[in-house]
Design an enzyme around this catalytic site. Structure first.
Site, short mmCIF file in Angstrom:
data_model
loop_
_atom_site.label_atom_id
_atom_site.label_comp_id
_atom_site.label_asym_id
_atom_site.label_seq_id
_atom_site.Cartn_x
_atom_site.Cartn_y
_atom_site.Cartn_z
CG LEU A 87 -2.20 -0.77 1.18
CD1 LEU A 87 -2.90 -0.71 2.53
CD2 LEU A 87 -3.13 -0.26 0.09
CG ASP A 88 0.85 3.82 -3.31
OD1 ASP A 88 1.77 3.04 -3.59
OD2 ASP A 88 -0.05 4.15 -4.11
CG PHE A 89 4.16 7.53 2.88
CD1 PHE A 89 4.83 6.99 3.97
CD2 PHE A 89 3.82 8.88 2.91
CE1 PHE A 89 5.14 7.77 5.08
CE2 PHE A 89 4.13 9.66 4.01
CZ PHE A 89 4.80 9.11 5.09
CG ASP A 90 -0.16 8.78 -1.00
OD1 ASP A 90 0.06 7.58 -1.28
OD2 ASP A 90 -0.16 9.68 -1.87
CB SER A 91 -2.86 4.00 0.06
OG SER A 91 -2.75 4.63 -1.19
#
Length: 269
Positions: A87-91
Site C-alpha cells: 500500500l502506498d505511503f499515502d494510502s
C-alpha cells in the site's frame, strides 16, 4: 629424431583417455546415511491483518535514516513476517503480513490474481460514461488495465478521520467509489481515476479476497482465523480471472455496514 618422440606422446594421451573413460576406473562417492532419529523442525507460519494508517511506509525498515518516517515496525511487533502486496505511503487499509513464502508468491503472481476492493474518494461526481471506462479497462502509460468492478457508494462510509485530513474545497463536491481490481500495479487506482478526470483524494483498501477490515481500527492488527487461512489458500491456488466476480456484490454490500461501524478489537499477543 623428434617424430618418434611426438608419436609416443600422442599414443600416451590416447591410452590415458581410454583408461579414464573406463567405468571401472570411476570412483563413486559413498552415500551418507541419514540418521533415523533426525527431526526436521516444522515452520510455524503466521498470517496477520493490519489496518495500515495513512503516512506509514509499507516495510519494516527506514530507507532514509536522516528523515525517519513511521513504518510497519512501529505497529506490528512480530518478527519474520512481510507484506504480501503493498500500500502506498499515502494510502490506508488492509495489509496482509505473513512468513509463508509460497502464499506470498501466489498472491503477487499475476497468474494467480485475486480481487482487491478499495473505497476511493474522488473530486466531483463521476459520470457513468467515465466509470464505464474503468469497468472495461483503459490504457495508462501504454499499459492496459484489466476490467474492474466500479460503482458509486450510495452513502459516505463512516471511517476513522485521516490525519492530516484531505484538502477541502467548498465549491467542489466529492464522491466515494467502490472499486474491485484483480491486479495491483504501482499507484494504479489513483492513475485510473485521474485518467477519467476525477483525481483521488483518499484511498482505503477494505478487502483482500475473503478478508476485510471488519473490527479493525487504523494501526490495529490481528491473526487470521483457521477458516480465513483456508479460504486464502484456496484463493491463491486458483488461476487468475481477468475480471472480478460480480457475484460477490451481495457480500460486499453486507460488509459495508460492518466496516463503517467497527467495534474496537483487543490486540493479538
Amino acid at each position: 629424431m623428434r617424430l618418434p618422440f611426438t608419436i609416443v606422446i600422442i599414443i600416451g594421451i590416447a591410452i590415458n583417455l581410454r583408461k579414464s573413460t573406463n567405468k571401472t576406473d570411476i570412483l563413486k562417492k559413498p552415500k551418507t546415511p541419514i540418521p533415523k532419529n533426525l527431526s526436521i523442525p516444522k515452520v510455524s507460519y503466521r498470517y496477520l491483518l493490519l489496518y495500515k494508517p495513512y503516512g506509514v511506509l509499507c516495510q519494516f525498515t527506514e530507507p532514509d535514516p536522516q528523515n525517519p518516517r513511521p513504518n510497519l515496525k512501529d505497529y506490528v511487533p512480530v518478527s519474520s513476517v512481510y507484506p504480501a502486496g503493498r500500500l502506498d505511503f499515502d494510502s490506508e487499509g488492509l495489509l496482509l503480513l505473513t512468513n509463508d513464502g509460497k502464499l506470498q508468491h501466489r498472491l503477487l503472481d499475476p497468474n494467480f490474481a485475486h480481487p482487491r476492493t478499495y473505497w476511493v474518494q474522488v473530486e466531483r461526481i463521476p459520470e457513468q460514461t467515465a466509470l464505464q471506462k474503468l469497468r472495461l479497462g483503459l490504457t495508462i502509460q501504454n499499459q492496459q488495465t484489466r476490467p474492474a468492478l466500479v460503482e458509486i457508494l450510495p452513502d459516505e462510509p463512516k471511517l476513522p478521520p485521516r490525519n492530516p485530513p484531505i484538502r477541502y474545497r467548498k465549491n467542489v463536491p466529492t464522491a466515494w467509489l467502490e472499486m474491485t481490481l484483480t491486479e495491483g500495479k504501482n499507484r494504479q487506482v489513483r492513475r485510473m481515476t485521474a485518467a477519467i478526470g476525477y483525481p483521488t483524494l483518499r484511498l482505503i483498501r477494505v478487502a483482500l479476497g475473503p478478508l476485510n477490515l471488519e473490527n479493525l481500527q487504523p494501526g490495529e492488527w490481528r491473526d487470521l482465523t483457521a477458516s480465513e487461512i483456508k479460504q486464502l489458500q484456496e484463493l491463491a491456488s486458483k488461476p487468475a480471472s481477468v475480471k472480478p466476480n460480480s457475484s460477490n456484490k451481495p457480500k460486499q454490500k453486507a460488509f459495508r455496514k460492518k466496516i463503517s461501524n467497527p467495534t474496537p478489537r483487543k490486540q493479538s499477543p
